[in-house]
Write a protein that holds these residues in place. Structure first.
Motif, short mmCIF file in Angstrom:
data_model
loop_
_atom_site.label_atom_id
_atom_site.label_comp_id
_atom_site.label_asym_id
_atom_site.label_seq_id
_atom_site.Cartn_x
_atom_site.Cartn_y
_atom_site.Cartn_z
N ARG A 99 0.81 -1.15 0.08
CA ARG A 99 0.17 -0.04 -0.03
C ARG A 99 0.69 1.11 0.16
O ARG A 99 2.16 1.17 0.50
CB ARG A 99 -0.79 0.00 1.26
CG ARG A 99 -1.89 -0.89 1.18
CD ARG A 99 -2.93 -0.78 2.66
NE ARG A 99 -3.91 -1.53 2.60
CZ ARG A 99 -5.17 -1.11 1.98
NH1 ARG A 99 -5.12 0.07 1.60
NH2 ARG A 99 -6.15 -2.03 2.07
N TRP A 100 0.21 2.32 -0.61
CA TRP A 100 1.08 3.59 -0.43
C TRP A 100 -0.15 4.94 -0.56
O TRP A 100 -1.13 4.45 -0.98
CB TRP A 100 2.21 3.60 -1.73
CG TRP A 100 1.58 3.64 -3.00
CD1 TRP A 100 0.91 2.57 -3.71
CD2 TRP A 100 1.59 4.52 -4.02
NE1 TRP A 100 0.60 2.65 -4.87
CE2 TRP A 100 1.14 3.74 -5.29
CE3 TRP A 100 2.04 5.72 -4.27
CZ2 TRP A 100 0.71 4.44 -6.32
CZ3 TRP A 100 1.95 6.59 -5.56
CH2 TRP A 100 1.23 5.88 -6.38
N THR A 101 0.30 6.10 -0.21
CA THR A 101 -0.56 7.16 -0.29
C THR A 101 0.00 8.18 -0.99
O THR A 101 1.47 8.08 -1.04
CB THR A 101 -1.12 7.43 0.94
OG1 THR A 101 -0.04 7.78 1.85
CG2 THR A 101 -1.91 6.30 1.85
N GLY A 102 -0.77 9.32 -1.34
CA GLY A 102 0.04 10.45 -1.79
C GLY A 102 0.58 10.19 -3.15
O GLY A 102 0.45 9.03 -3.66
N GLY A 103 1.43 11.17 -3.50
CA GLY A 103 2.20 10.74 -4.74
C GLY A 103 2.03 10.62 -5.89
O GLY A 103 2.41 10.30 -7.02
#
Length: 185
Positions: A99-103
């Protein structure tokens, strides 16, 4: 009383392996014919409270389908899972993606994707940007040791559904609003 076994059919973006949809059937065999599941396109809806929903249209010819091992999370969050292939064939076990957020930054002349850490190997990135009329797509590769890339797209002011698929990372689907600011005095 015995229950009929359930089977999971997973649709995935062939280039990156991201699961983009899943269907669990009881008592029937899995469906692995993409056209039978989607028709010509698979629309992924992007909704925001108080706004009209948008769809990012995924062309069926860029999708694959696999009879997958039962994975309840793939039904609720398909973009969090991926399909691995071996010798050109999809494996039935789905893998959980990071998972990752932003960017993600959408601009009138392109979309920038910035991952939270440098990639260990060249990483394919696909971005699909859709409005009420069409879905545009762009593809690129983040080089080893890098974190970002900008893909060229040309979009006007308006609301867009944005889908970003970076191999090995959970897919991201959200809504973006672009407006041109009037020049200051």
């Amino acid at each position: 009383m015995s229950l009929s076994p359930t089977t999971l059919s997973a649709l995935y973006w062939r280039e990156t392996g991201h699961v983009v949809g899943a269907l669990s059937l009881t008592g029937a065999g899995p469906v692995t014919d993409v056209a039978a599941l989607t028709g010509r396109v698979l629309p992924l809806g992007v909704g925001v409270a108080g706004a009209l929903p948008l769809a990012v249209a995924l062309p069926a010819d860029r999708l694959g389908a696999v009879a997958a091992d039962e994975e309840p999370g793939a039904l609720a969050e398909p973009l969090s899972y991926g399909v691995e292939t071996a010798e050109g064939r999809a494996r039935p076990t789905l893998v959980r993606l990071t998972r990752w957020t932003g960017g993600i930054t959408l601009a009138h002349d392109g979309i920038t994707v910035r991952l939270p850490q440098p990639v260990l190997a060249a990483t394919t990135v696909v971005a699909l940007v859709g409005d009420a009329q069409e879905t545009l797509s762009a593809r690129g590769v983040i080089g080893e040791g890098r974190t970002s890339l900008t893909l060229p797209l040309s979009v006007d002011d308006g609301a867009y559904g944005v889908l970003v698929l970076a191999a090995g990372w959970a897919g991201r689907l959200h809504r973006e609003e672009l407006t041109t600011r009037a020049p200051g005095p």
